[in-house]
Design an enzyme around this catalytic site. Structure first.
Site, PDB file in Angstrom:
ATOM      1  N   LYS A   1       0.908  -1.273  -0.121  1.00 30.20           N
ATOM      2  CA  LYS A   1      -0.018  -0.104  -0.059  1.00 30.20           C
ATOM      3  C   LYS A   1       0.899   1.280   0.034  1.00 30.20           C
ATOM      4  CE  LYS A   1      -3.690  -2.410   2.296  1.00 30.20           C
ATOM      5  NZ  LYS A   1      -4.370  -2.599   3.463  1.00 30.20           N
TER       6      LYS A   1
ATOM      7  N   GLN B   1      -4.103  -1.337   9.535  1.00 28.58           N
ATOM      8  CA  GLN B   1      -3.893  -2.597   8.909  1.00 28.58           C
ATOM      9  C   GLN B   1      -4.839  -3.574   9.767  1.00 28.58           C
ATOM     10  OE1 GLN B   1      -3.048  -3.518   5.790  1.00 28.58           O
ATOM     11  NE2 GLN B   1      -3.766  -5.552   6.026  1.00 28.58           N
TER      12      GLN B   1
ATOM     13  N   ASP C   1     -10.617   3.795   4.963  1.00 26.22           N
ATOM     14  CA  ASP C   1     -11.382   2.526   4.580  1.00 26.22           C
ATOM     15  C   ASP C   1     -12.920   2.549   4.431  1.00 26.22           C
ATOM     16  OD1 ASP C   1      -9.454   0.617   4.329  1.00 26.22           O
ATOM     17  OD2 ASP C   1      -8.978   0.637   6.425  1.00 26.22           O
TER      18      ASP C   1
END
Ligand code: NAP
Length: 283
Positions: free
Chosen positions: A54, A98, A121
């Site tokens: 990422k 994460q 997210d």
């Protein structure tokens, strides 16, 4: 029939090119450069690899990044402290924690604490609520957004299609259903208590398999010509597979490869969301 490939890698590449272009135009005009903060708690090697990927994806399009590593023994309070600091940090556009985090961490408290604008997210209830209300100024979660982006990119008709989602998680199934509903699909959401799963899946013009069960969706369960999106990442004999059984590619009209379908799109949407978070903060 052999299904058309819904090539997530190729579309993700286009997304990176578009975001990279937008970032450089923004910076050339004196605008702020987006910045992604990633947080990894613990030392799980697979999670570390995802974070590094990422970070690399962000850098490849000119998005700055910073990487926070915390020990596996980190408490919820300690992680809350870091989130509060990142919320206040004017340079940070977007925060990614994460997952999965170690089990002592209460992720619902962490998500609630996050500034919804920086919630890349789309997990904060404000963002989930905006998706549920069909509002477009929230952050859409990356995997559902990637699925819909891919379908639209390949011209799969969504309006008036029968869409069947296998899986009702907050991460994938539910928001995917809402994004398809917003685009005027007729949506059915299936789960472990669904009676006659095959009876539902056979009606699907768009079938999204997100159960995390290898071989759950057999070719007999697929309507000829359907667009089939295989979200799951199951590991069988050291190999990544989705939920589809053999021969689905001969029945489906469109099909995501797995790997190479939804996974790359999820990461691309993370980068797109990071850019959009910065634009929302500083139009
Ligand atoms: P999850 O939280 O475990 O949810 C799975 C859902 O599938 C549940 O709603 C469950 O029903 C349903 N289900 C399980 N077995 C079923 C069966 N036999 N028949 C009907 N429904 C069944 O998983 P998730 O977080 O949504 O993720 C789903 C899969 O996608 C996982 O393999 C995950 O690794 C993968 N994933 C991939 C990406 C990507 O970028 N490619 C991103 C996110 C997730 P109940 O609610 O009744 O238990």
């Amino acid at each position: 029939m052999t299904a058309h490939v819904l090539d997530g890698r190729a579309v993700a590449k286009q997304v990176y090119a578009e975001v990279g272009q937008a970032v450089s135009e923004r910076v050339a005009k004196g605008g702020s450069r987006p910045r992604l903060a990633t947080v990894l708690v613990g030392d799980d090697p697979a999670s570390a690899q995802y974070v590094e990927l990422k970070q690399r994806n962000a850098r490849s399009v000119g998005i700055d990044s910073e990487d926070h590593r915390l020990p596996a023994s980190t408490t919820t309070e300690e992680l809350l402290g870091l989130v509060q600091k990142l919320n206040r940090d004017e340079r940070v556009s977007a925060i990614l924690i994460q997952q999965p985090t170690p089990k002592q961490i209460d992720m619902s408290r962490i998500v609630m604490e996050m500034d919804p604008v920086k919630d890349v997210d789309g997990f904060h209830p404000i963002n989930a609520g905006k998706v549920a209300l069909g509002l477009s100024d929230g952050v859409e979660p990356c995997t559902p957004a990637g699925i819909v982006y891919l379908l639209e990119k390949f011209g799969v008709p969504i309006a008036s299609a029968n869409a069947v989602i296998v899986g009702r998680s907050n991460l994938v199934g539910k928001p995917t259903a809402l994004l398809l509903l917003k685009r005027n699909a007729t949506v059915t959401v299936c789960h472990t208590k669904t009676r006659d799963l095959a009876g539902h899946t056979r009606t699907a013009d768009i079938l999204v398999a997100a159960a995390g069960r290898a071989n759950l969706v057999t070719r007999e369960m697929v309507k000829p010509g359907a667009a089939v999106v295989d979200v799951s990442t199951n590991w069988v004999d050291g190999r990544q597979v989705g939920d589809l059984g053999p021969g689905v590619e001969e029945v489906a009209g469109w099909l995501t490869p797995n790997p190479g379908g939804v996974g790359p799109m999820t990461r691309a949407m993370l980068i797109k969301n990071t850019y959009e978070a910065e634009v929302r903060r500083h139009p």
